[in-house]
Every structure is written in C-alpha cells, then in structure tokens.
Write an enzyme that holds these catalytic residues in place. Structure first.
Site, short mmCIF file in Angstrom:
data_model
loop_
_atom_site.label_atom_id
_atom_site.label_comp_id
_atom_site.label_asym_id
_atom_site.label_seq_id
_atom_site.Cartn_x
_atom_site.Cartn_y
_atom_site.Cartn_z
N GLY A 137 0.80 -1.23 0.00
CA GLY A 137 0.00 0.00 0.00
C GLY A 137 0.82 1.27 0.00
N SER A 138 0.56 2.18 -0.94
CA SER A 138 1.40 3.36 -1.06
C SER A 138 0.89 4.27 -2.17
CB SER A 138 2.84 2.94 -1.34
OG SER A 138 2.85 1.88 -2.28
#
Length: 232
Positions: free
Chosen positions: A167-168
């Site tokens: 996640g990013s």
C-alpha cells in the site's frame, strides 16, 4: 493432465512470504486455525507482489502505477499527478516515459496514510530523469520502497523501475510543456501501470525535446515556444 501456471513475482516477495510459511507448522501445533492463518498470510504476501506483464501502447505518457488518480496539481512549472495504490492493486511501478536516470534520492519522513494530504511528508524515493521524475511514496503500512534503477540507467517507456510493498502512492512530475488540459485522465479514475495513457495517445501525441516529429521512444510531441502543439 496438470496445467502449469507461471506467475512472475516482484523481487523481495519471498522475503515477506517465507517467515509466514516457516511459522505455519509451529502455529499448527498450537492451533489448526493459527497454522491456516500463517499459510494464508504467506500466500497473500505472494499475491500482493504479483508482477503481471503489461502491453504498453505505442504512444503517450503512461501511468507509473496501478490504482486511483488521487492528486493533480501544479508545482511551479511542472504538473504533478499522484496515483494511490490500494492493497489489491499491483505494486510494481513502471516508467511513464523513456529516459536516463540522473539521480535516485531517498528522503526519510513520516508514514501517514497514502491517500491523505499529509502523505506528501512521508518517506519517499524520487527517480529523477531530468525532464520528468517518478516519486515513490511510502504509506502508513508500506515502509519498504524498492527502486530497481540507479543513476545512469537507461529506461524505456513501460519498463519496470521498482515496487513498494503493502500500500502506497506513486507520483509522476511531467515535463514543463505539459499542463492540466493535456491530461487524458481525471481525479478518481482508475489506471494501470504501463498501459493507461495519462497524456497523449491516439489522435494527439507529444514528443520530448530532441525527438523527431515521426515519433521516437516516447511517442510524445512537445509544445512549441509559441504555445502551439505538434499534431501527428
């Protein structure tokens, strides 16, 4: 008759999956449920790091990441577009344009949720290619940015340039001649790395400085000094 399935994984995939698989037999001695959870965790780590092939279009500036367009803003002379990568998205990043890497800079910072405005202050790695740059930004849970290029590396449009685990956000800072009116996507739109055209494409293409009118590695046409655009 068995069917062989080959799935390409991003580097470091097994670094995250192996501990879970190793823990599974021990956890199973304590509880079958705990053992199953460990196995599932390992499998999810591998799925998260999947690295499917992509078909890059002949023209246009392509998305550097899978996900949802969450940022569109002007920074001085440059337009910046950010793409939020959710947990279910592929997290392998690709070059939006062809070019040569001039610098790879790591900046420590916070770990705010990647979808929030505060994420601009998060830990990040900037891959600077002169005319454009790609910024890999860590999220609240993602604290492992893995660039796959270094200064002097020649990259092609749509080529893998790294990945971020769990996640990013990934931003692209466009060449100065591109403005918001040139975007082919909008806020909230879903894009795919190496395939979705952010600027250009069929009907209107851009060319980087020094390329010929017929095309070039990027298939993009540049804005002239008088403000006019070159059309194919």
């Amino acid at each position: 008759m068995g069917i062989a399935v080959s799935v390409r994984l991003a580097p470091h995939a097994w670094r995250y999956a192996t501990p879970a698989f190793a823990l599974a037999p021990v956890a199973a001695l304590l509880s079958p449920v705990a053992g199953a959870v460990a196995v599932v965790a390992g499998l999810l780590a591998l799925v998260f790091h999947r690295d499917p092939e992509r078909e890059t279009p002949e023209r246009g500036i392509v998305a550097p990441a899978d996900g949802r367009v969450s940022v569109v803003r002007r920074e001085g002379e440059r337009l910046r577009v950010g793409i939020y990568m959710g947990v279910t998205d592929v997290h392998v990043n690709r070059a939006p344009l062809a070019g040569t890497v001039e610098a790879v800079t790591h900046s420590p910072g916070a770990n705010r949720p990647a979808f929030s405005k505060d994420s601009d202050r998060n830990e990040k790695v900037e891959i600077d290619c002169g005319a454009f740059s790609v910024i890999q930004i860590a999220g609240a849970f993602a604290r492992r940015i893995h660039p796959a290029v270094e200064p002097g590396t020649r990259i092609e449009r749509g080529e893998r340039i790294g990945h971020i685990s769990f996640g990013s956000r990934v931003d692209v800072r466009f060449p100065p001649e591109i403005d918001r009116a040139d975007l082919a996507v909008e806020l909230g739109e879903t894009v795919r790395a190496g395939e979705t055209v952010l600027v250009g494409g069929a009907g209107r293409t851009w060319r980087m400085k020094g390329e010929r009118a017929a095309g070039g590695a990027n298939g993009v046409t540049r804005r002239h000094a008088n403000g006019e655009r070159s059309e194919p």
